[in-house]
Structure formats: C-alpha cells, structure tokens
Design a protein around this motif. Structure first.
Motif, PDB file in Angstrom:
ATOM      1  N   GLN A 259       0.988  -1.123   0.009  1.00  0.00           N
ATOM      2  CA  GLN A 259       0.140  -0.052   0.288  1.00  0.00           C
ATOM      3  C   GLN A 259       0.737   1.143  -0.123  1.00  0.00           C
ATOM      4  OE1 GLN A 259      -2.389  -0.928   3.587  1.00  0.00           O
ATOM      5  NE2 GLN A 259      -3.950  -1.860   2.070  1.00  0.00           N
ATOM      6  N   ALA A 260       1.981   1.301   0.760  1.00  0.00           N
ATOM      7  CA  ALA A 260       2.834   2.339   0.720  1.00  0.00           C
ATOM      8  C   ALA A 260       3.575   2.565  -0.695  1.00  0.00           C
ATOM      9  CB  ALA A 260       3.944   2.153   1.842  1.00  0.00           C
ATOM     10  N   ALA A 261       3.879   1.475  -1.411  1.00  0.00           N
ATOM     11  CA  ALA A 261       4.239   1.542  -2.756  1.00  0.00           C
ATOM     12  C   ALA A 261       3.435   2.365  -3.573  1.00  0.00           C
ATOM     13  CB  ALA A 261       4.874   0.157  -3.296  1.00  0.00           C
ATOM     14  N   ARG A 262       2.169   1.880  -3.366  1.00  0.00           N
ATOM     15  CA  ARG A 262       1.086   2.315  -4.385  1.00  0.00           C
ATOM     16  C   ARG A 262       0.668   3.921  -4.005  1.00  0.00           C
ATOM     17  NH1 ARG A 262      -2.234  -2.642  -2.644  1.00  0.00           N
ATOM     18  NH2 ARG A 262      -1.790  -4.077  -4.209  1.00  0.00           N
ATOM     19  N   ALA A 263       0.892   4.276  -2.888  1.00  0.00           N
ATOM     20  CA  ALA A 263       0.747   5.746  -2.483  1.00  0.00           C
ATOM     21  C   ALA A 263       2.109   6.406  -2.980  1.00  0.00           C
ATOM     22  CB  ALA A 263       0.884   5.863  -0.922  1.00  0.00           C
ATOM     23  N   GLN A 264       3.283   6.024  -2.953  1.00  0.00           N
ATOM     24  CA  GLN A 264       4.276   6.603  -3.631  1.00  0.00           C
ATOM     25  C   GLN A 264       4.227   6.822  -5.125  1.00  0.00           C
ATOM     26  OE1 GLN A 264       7.346   3.385  -1.898  1.00  0.00           O
ATOM     27  NE2 GLN A 264       7.945   4.978  -0.459  1.00  0.00           N
ATOM     28  N   ALA A 265       3.529   5.840  -5.768  1.00  0.00           N
ATOM     29  CA  ALA A 265       3.365   5.849  -7.107  1.00  0.00           C
ATOM     30  C   ALA A 265       2.252   7.247  -7.194  1.00  0.00           C
ATOM     31  CB  ALA A 265       2.741   4.631  -7.653  1.00  0.00           C
ATOM     32  N   ARG A 266       1.471   7.324  -6.474  1.00  0.00           N
ATOM     33  CA  ARG A 266       0.567   8.426  -6.603  1.00  0.00           C
ATOM     34  C   ARG A 266       1.260   9.451  -6.434  1.00  0.00           C
ATOM     35  NH1 ARG A 266      -3.950   8.614  -9.181  1.00  0.00           N
ATOM     36  NH2 ARG A 266      -4.755  10.167  -7.751  1.00  0.00           N
ATOM     37  N   GLU A 267       2.242   9.735  -5.524  1.00  0.00           N
ATOM     38  CA  GLU A 267       2.735  11.065  -5.220  1.00  0.00           C
ATOM     39  C   GLU A 267       3.833  11.257  -6.243  1.00  0.00           C
ATOM     40  OE1 GLU A 267       7.012  11.967  -2.283  1.00  0.00           O
ATOM     41  OE2 GLU A 267       5.691  10.479  -1.706  1.00  0.00           O
ATOM     42  N   LEU A 268       4.318  10.421  -7.156  1.00  0.00           N
ATOM     43  CA  LEU A 268       5.346  10.493  -8.234  1.00  0.00           C
ATOM     44  C   LEU A 268       4.501  10.809  -9.210  1.00  0.00           C
ATOM     45  CD1 LEU A 268       7.809   7.703  -7.887  1.00  0.00           C
ATOM     46  CD2 LEU A 268       8.150  10.007  -7.347  1.00  0.00           C
ATOM     47  N   GLU A 269       3.313  10.593  -9.610  1.00  0.00           N
ATOM     48  CA  GLU A 269       2.338  10.877 -10.557  1.00  0.00           C
ATOM     49  C   GLU A 269       2.177  12.349 -10.380  1.00  0.00           C
ATOM     50  OE1 GLU A 269      -0.739   8.130 -10.523  1.00  0.00           O
ATOM     51  OE2 GLU A 269       0.305   6.456 -11.015  1.00  0.00           O
ATOM     52  N   ALA A 270       1.636  12.701  -9.300  1.00  0.00           N
ATOM     53  CA  ALA A 270       1.396  14.154  -9.027  1.00  0.00           C
ATOM     54  C   ALA A 270       2.578  14.913  -9.317  1.00  0.00           C
ATOM     55  CB  ALA A 270       0.805  14.430  -7.664  1.00  0.00           C
ATOM     56  N   ILE A 271       3.748  14.686  -8.902  1.00  0.00           N
ATOM     57  CA  ILE A 271       5.015  15.476  -9.103  1.00  0.00           C
ATOM     58  C   ILE A 271       5.379  15.607 -10.691  1.00  0.00           C
ATOM     59  CG2 ILE A 271       7.443  15.411  -9.066  1.00  0.00           C
ATOM     60  CD1 ILE A 271       6.896  14.090  -6.037  1.00  0.00           C
ATOM     61  N   ALA A 272       4.987  14.496 -11.471  1.00  0.00           N
ATOM     62  CA  ALA A 272       5.321  14.524 -12.879  1.00  0.00           C
ATOM     63  C   ALA A 272       4.135  15.582 -13.547  1.00  0.00           C
ATOM     64  CB  ALA A 272       4.951  13.031 -13.563  1.00  0.00           C
ATOM     65  N   GLU A 273       2.781  15.542 -13.037  1.00  0.00           N
ATOM     66  CA  GLU A 273       1.889  16.293 -13.724  1.00  0.00           C
ATOM     67  C   GLU A 273       2.415  17.710 -13.342  1.00  0.00           C
ATOM     68  OE1 GLU A 273      -1.292  17.747 -15.690  1.00  0.00           O
ATOM     69  OE2 GLU A 273      -0.368  15.988 -15.737  1.00  0.00           O
ATOM     70  N   LEU A 274       2.572  18.205 -12.081  1.00  0.00           N
ATOM     71  CA  LEU A 274       3.071  19.437 -11.925  1.00  0.00           C
ATOM     72  C   LEU A 274       4.403  19.881 -12.706  1.00  0.00           C
ATOM     73  CD1 LEU A 274       2.645  21.783  -9.944  1.00  0.00           C
ATOM     74  CD2 LEU A 274       4.391  20.852  -8.331  1.00  0.00           C
ATOM     75  N   ARG A 275       5.156  19.294 -12.784  1.00  0.00           N
ATOM     76  CA  ARG A 275       6.479  19.357 -13.582  1.00  0.00           C
ATOM     77  C   ARG A 275       6.066  19.541 -15.132  1.00  0.00           C
ATOM     78  NH1 ARG A 275       9.914  17.440 -17.058  1.00  0.00           N
ATOM     79  NH2 ARG A 275      12.190  17.984 -17.088  1.00  0.00           N
ATOM     80  N   ARG A 276       4.936  18.918 -15.745  1.00  0.00           N
ATOM     81  CA  ARG A 276       4.468  18.945 -16.993  1.00  0.00           C
ATOM     82  C   ARG A 276       3.910  20.199 -17.354  1.00  0.00           C
ATOM     83  NH1 ARG A 276       0.508  19.081 -19.698  1.00  0.00           N
ATOM     84  NH2 ARG A 276      -1.011  18.621 -18.220  1.00  0.00           N
ATOM     85  N   ARG A 277       3.153  20.562 -16.192  1.00  0.00           N
ATOM     86  CA  ARG A 277       2.523  21.870 -16.397  1.00  0.00           C
ATOM     87  C   ARG A 277       3.320  23.082 -16.321  1.00  0.00           C
ATOM     88  NH1 ARG A 277      -2.778  21.091 -12.305  1.00  0.00           N
ATOM     89  NH2 ARG A 277      -3.589  19.451 -13.161  1.00  0.00           N
ATOM     90  N   ARG A 278       4.322  23.044 -15.401  1.00  0.00           N
ATOM     91  CA  ARG A 278       5.381  24.200 -15.291  1.00  0.00           C
ATOM     92  C   ARG A 278       5.992  24.280 -16.377  1.00  0.00           C
ATOM     93  NH1 ARG A 278       5.294  25.290  -9.827  1.00  0.00           N
ATOM     94  NH2 ARG A 278       3.028  25.343  -9.449  1.00  0.00           N
ATOM     95  N   ILE A 279       6.686  23.149 -17.006  1.00  0.00           N
ATOM     96  CA  ILE A 279       7.609  23.209 -18.328  1.00  0.00           C
ATOM     97  C   ILE A 279       6.732  23.766 -19.382  1.00  0.00           C
ATOM     98  CG2 ILE A 279       8.660  21.540 -19.831  1.00  0.00           C
ATOM     99  CD1 ILE A 279      10.324  22.016 -17.499  1.00  0.00           C
ATOM    100  N   ALA A 280       5.419  23.353 -19.498  1.00  0.00           N
ATOM    101  CA  ALA A 280       4.528  23.818 -20.857  1.00  0.00           C
ATOM    102  C   ALA A 280       4.344  25.200 -20.539  1.00  0.00           C
ATOM    103  CB  ALA A 280       3.303  23.051 -20.837  1.00  0.00           C
ATOM    104  N   ALA A 281       4.008  25.862 -19.258  1.00  0.00           N
ATOM    105  CA  ALA A 281       3.731  27.261 -18.832  1.00  0.00           C
ATOM    106  C   ALA A 281       5.348  28.070 -19.116  1.00  0.00           C
ATOM    107  CB  ALA A 281       3.225  27.370 -17.784  1.00  0.00           C
ATOM    108  N   GLU A 282       6.299  27.510 -19.129  1.00  0.00           N
ATOM    109  CA  GLU A 282       7.500  28.454 -19.130  1.00  0.00           C
ATOM    110  C   GLU A 282       7.690  29.079 -20.481  1.00  0.00           C
ATOM    111  OE1 GLU A 282      12.000  27.384 -17.539  1.00  0.00           O
ATOM    112  OE2 GLU A 282      11.387  25.994 -19.061  1.00  0.00           O
ATOM    113  N   ALA A 283       7.999  30.107 -20.479  1.00  0.00           N
ATOM    114  CA  ALA A 283       7.956  31.218 -21.496  1.00  0.00           C
ATOM    115  C   ALA A 283       9.213  30.529 -22.323  1.00  0.00           C
ATOM    116  CB  ALA A 283       8.459  32.652 -21.166  1.00  0.00           C
TER     117      ALA A 283
END
Length: 441
Positions: free
Chosen positions: A44-68
């Motif tokens: 269960q901890a591994a699944r939670a860590q996967a969700r954490e990494l998925e959220a980080i990846a999405e945040l990074r994707r948005r910020r990279i896309a918004a970068e001028a």
C-alpha cells in the motif's frame, strides 16, 4: 486483460481487509497474519508513492509547458528547478532529495512506464524503482526499455543490491560503451563531502572515485590497521581505520599516523568539554505573530476554496501576507530602530557587526529546507535595496540566502516577506506558505 485486472482487484481487496482488521488489533493476530499485515502495508505504501510521483510528474509537465520561450535568465530558476524547490518545501526534504523525486517521477512517466506500473501495483517499492531509474539513465535509445523489461520479472523477489547487480550486468551486455562512458562521466564529478549528524559528530566522505582507487585506499589503510591490531590494539578494526585515515588526511605520513594511533589507543578517553549552549527561547512576540500569520493564511485558503477561487490562491495569499506586513510595520520599525536617530544604514553593504548578528539569528540559509551555513550565503535584502525606499539595510530587512535560493526568490511565483526581524514567510507558485522563525534573538 480483464482477468488480470480482476486478479489485481481481488488482491487489493484482500490486502485492504487485512489492513482494516489489523488497525489497533495486532495483539489478536497470529504470526502469519502479522507478516501478512506487514506485506500488505508495504504494498500500500508503494501505491501511495506511485501516486505521489504521478502528481509530481503532472506538476512538472504543467510548469514546463507554461515556461516562456526564449533564452533562460540565469538570475531565476528554470521551471524544472522551481518545481524541485516547491516539492522540497512541500515535503520538508532537502533539495537533493526533492530533485531525485522529480527526476524519478519524470522518468517513470516517460521512459520507464512499466516500472511506474509495477510501483503503482505494489509489486516493487520506491527504492527498487530508483535503482532502475538510476542505472538506466542516459542510455542509447531503446536500451533502457530493454533493460527494464529484463529485470522487472524478478525485481519483486530481489533486494535492491541484487537488482542493482543484475541490471548492471544486463546493461553491460546491451550497451558496454555507454556503461563505460557513464563511469567516466561519474568520475568527473568526484568530490569530498562533509556533514554533521544529530549526535554532534561529523561525517567525511570521498564520493565517485574510480573503483580501483577507492579499493586501493581502503586496502592500504586496512592493512595498516590489521598490523596495529596484531601489535595489541584491541579496539574495533573500523575505529582503527578511521583514526588512521584522519591522521593521514591531516597531513601525517603513514608511520607517524600509525604511532599516533598507538598513543591514542593507550590513552584513556577524555570527556567532552565542549558542551553546546542551550538554545535561547524564542521570544513570545515572535511566536505569537507566527501563529497569527499561520491562522490568517489558513483562513484565506479556506475562504478561497469555499468561494471556488483556488486558481487565485497564490495572489490571495500574497496579498494577505503583505497586509499582515503592513499591519505590524510601524511596531516593527520602531522596535528595530530603538534609540537610533535613523532606521537602518544608508549604504548597501551592512557593517560587519550587523552581519554577525544576522548570521547568529539564522545559522543557515532561510529557505525552509536549506542547510547552507549562513556564513557562505548572500546577506540578502528581503525588499530590494534602493535609497529612500523600504528596502533598507537593517536587521528587519536582511537575511542569509544562498545563491540557489536567491535565484528562487527572484523566480516567477515565489515571494519572500520579512514580517518581523528574522521572521520570514515564503510563498510558492501554488499558493503554499512556509514560515521561517529566527533561531536566536
């Protein structure tokens, strides 16, 4: 595929049932059930860590896309670097740990999707996912995927050490030239690091030496240590090795270092005379003000969510912090000025006495997760210094900030406010806030 999904769902349901039964009832379980509970919680901890990494990846994707577009400004962080710092303060981890999480998240979402799926299913944990990410980095096209596919079948049953050895062998066969080049590149980053532990001692480490050099150094010191052991030094071999290494690094030649260790072994250990002074208590006014800031900002966040104005949260939080700063400005300036004829110093560069005071107030960079000693930091004006403006050179507008977090402060979405001398509030691009209190006053 439907059968596999059903099987995974049944396993997860069984694990949830075990976990629910185990809450507060461990004393009622037999040994087999306790081991099952441990395994279920780990997955269960591994699944939670996967969700954490998925959220980080999405945040990074948005910020990279918004970068001028255009040339990067060296005075501010890139979108990737900004995400790293935001994750660091959100999780209260070091910048290096946050950078690792962001890197792993990006790799699992792009180059290594099968590893991400194995983590999300609980078949491997984050430590094993990191091994696969680290060893498959910077490989020629297609090699990382082939290596990943070759190791995932047994990864669940292996330790991280076993997985690492197997993956290194596979990569060595699939891309021998790339493996050798990566070793050469890693050696180019060799370094000496020092850090203090929580027990008042220090650690010193040589990192990323060529393997043959590292073994040669260790074997030479070990041979001398075993000789001392044979001559009657009854201390543990590790302790003798450490004392020899310390003597050699302090400039002694090997025979002198050996003699010094023998003398030390015969001497009675002395008691530590340097006792760290007790930390001064934080002043009541500062603590009360910090609690008030936190309470008011929580209320702003609550009101924003009720009013569905979440996208405006960074602006609302920033406005609230500035309002708090304005509310206490007169009291702060009066306290800071005291009996002096003028508030602050007219020049940009602070006098040496003021610098010592600021460094004593904050022993490290004031970024919440930074450990850079303040003596190595810039003494930054929280409000930019200009003659005749609020950005004066004074204890209420100065704080130690390392070069990296100086750039963070100037990056889009980041703000730093000094509400009271030494009491600072960082706000992030997502609207989070982090209060930094003075360590000594």
């Amino acid at each position: 595929m439907g059968g596999e999904i059903m099987a995974v769902a049944m396993v997860m349901a069984a694990e949830n049932a075990v976990a629910l039964r185990c809450v507060g009832e461990f004393g009622e379980l037999d040994d087999a059930e306790l081991v099952a509970a441990v395994s279920a919680a780990h997955r269960q901890a591994a699944r939670a860590q996967a969700r954490e990494l998925e959220a980080i990846a999405e945040l990074r994707r948005r910020r990279i896309a918004a970068e001028a577009d255009g040339d990067p400004d060296y005075r501010v962080l890139t979108a990737h670097e900004s995400v790293v710092e935001e994750i660091a303060v959100a999780l209260a981890v070091t910048g290096n740990a946050a950078a690792t999480l962001v890197h792993v998240a990006e790799r699992l979402s792009t180059d290594l999707p099968a590893t991400g799926e194995a983590l999300a299913a609980g078949r491997i944990d984050l430590a094993k996912a990191r091994v696969i990410c680290d060893l498959s980095d910077d490989l020629p096209d297609g090699i990382a995927e082939r290596a990943e596919a070759a190791v995932l079948d047994k990864a669940a049953e292996q330790t991280t050490g076993q997985l690492r050895r197997r993956l290194k062998r596979i990569i060595g066969r699939l891309a021998p030239d790339a493996a050798r080049q990566r070793t050469r590149d890693t050696v180019q980053g060799r370094r000496l690091e020092v850090w203090e532990t929580g027990t008042g001692v220090g650690n010193l480490s040589l990192l990323d030496l060529p393997a043959e050099d590292a073994h040669a150094i260790f074997n030479k010191i070990s041979a001398a240590a075993r000789g001392l052991k044979g001559d009657g030094d009854d201390r543990p071999l590790d302790m003798i090795r450490a004392d020899l290494a310390k003597g050699l690094l302090n400039g002694a030649v090997l025979p002198d270092a050996v003699r010094a260790v023998l003398v030390q072994a015969q001497a009675e250990p002395g008691e530590q005379s340097d006792v760290a002074p007790a930390a001064a208590p934080v002043e009541t006014e500062v603590e009360t003000l910090a609690e008030t800031i936190d309470e008011r900002l929580h209320r702003v966040r609550h009101d924003a969510r009720l009013g569905r104005r979440v996208n405006e949260l960074p602006r609302l939080i920033g406005r609230a912090v500035r309002q708090i700063q304005d509310d206490v400005a007169a009291q702060r300036d009066g306290l800071c000025q005291g009996n002096e004829p003028q508030h602050g110093h007219p020049s940009y560069r602070p006098p040496a006495e003021l610098r010592r005071e600021i460094e004593a107030r904050h022993a490290t960079c004031v970024f919440p997760t930074c450990n850079q000693p303040s003596r190595r930091c810039d003494l930054d004006h929280t409000r930019a210094w200009r003659p005749g403006t609020p950005g004066i050179t004074c204890r209420c507008n100065l704080a130690p900030v390392c070069r990296r977090h100086h750039r963070t402060k100037q990056s889009p979405g980041w703000r730093l406010h000094q509400i009271w001398p030494g009491l600072l509030v960082w706000t992030t691009p997502s609207g989070a806030w982090h209060i930094v209190r003075p360590e000594r006053q």
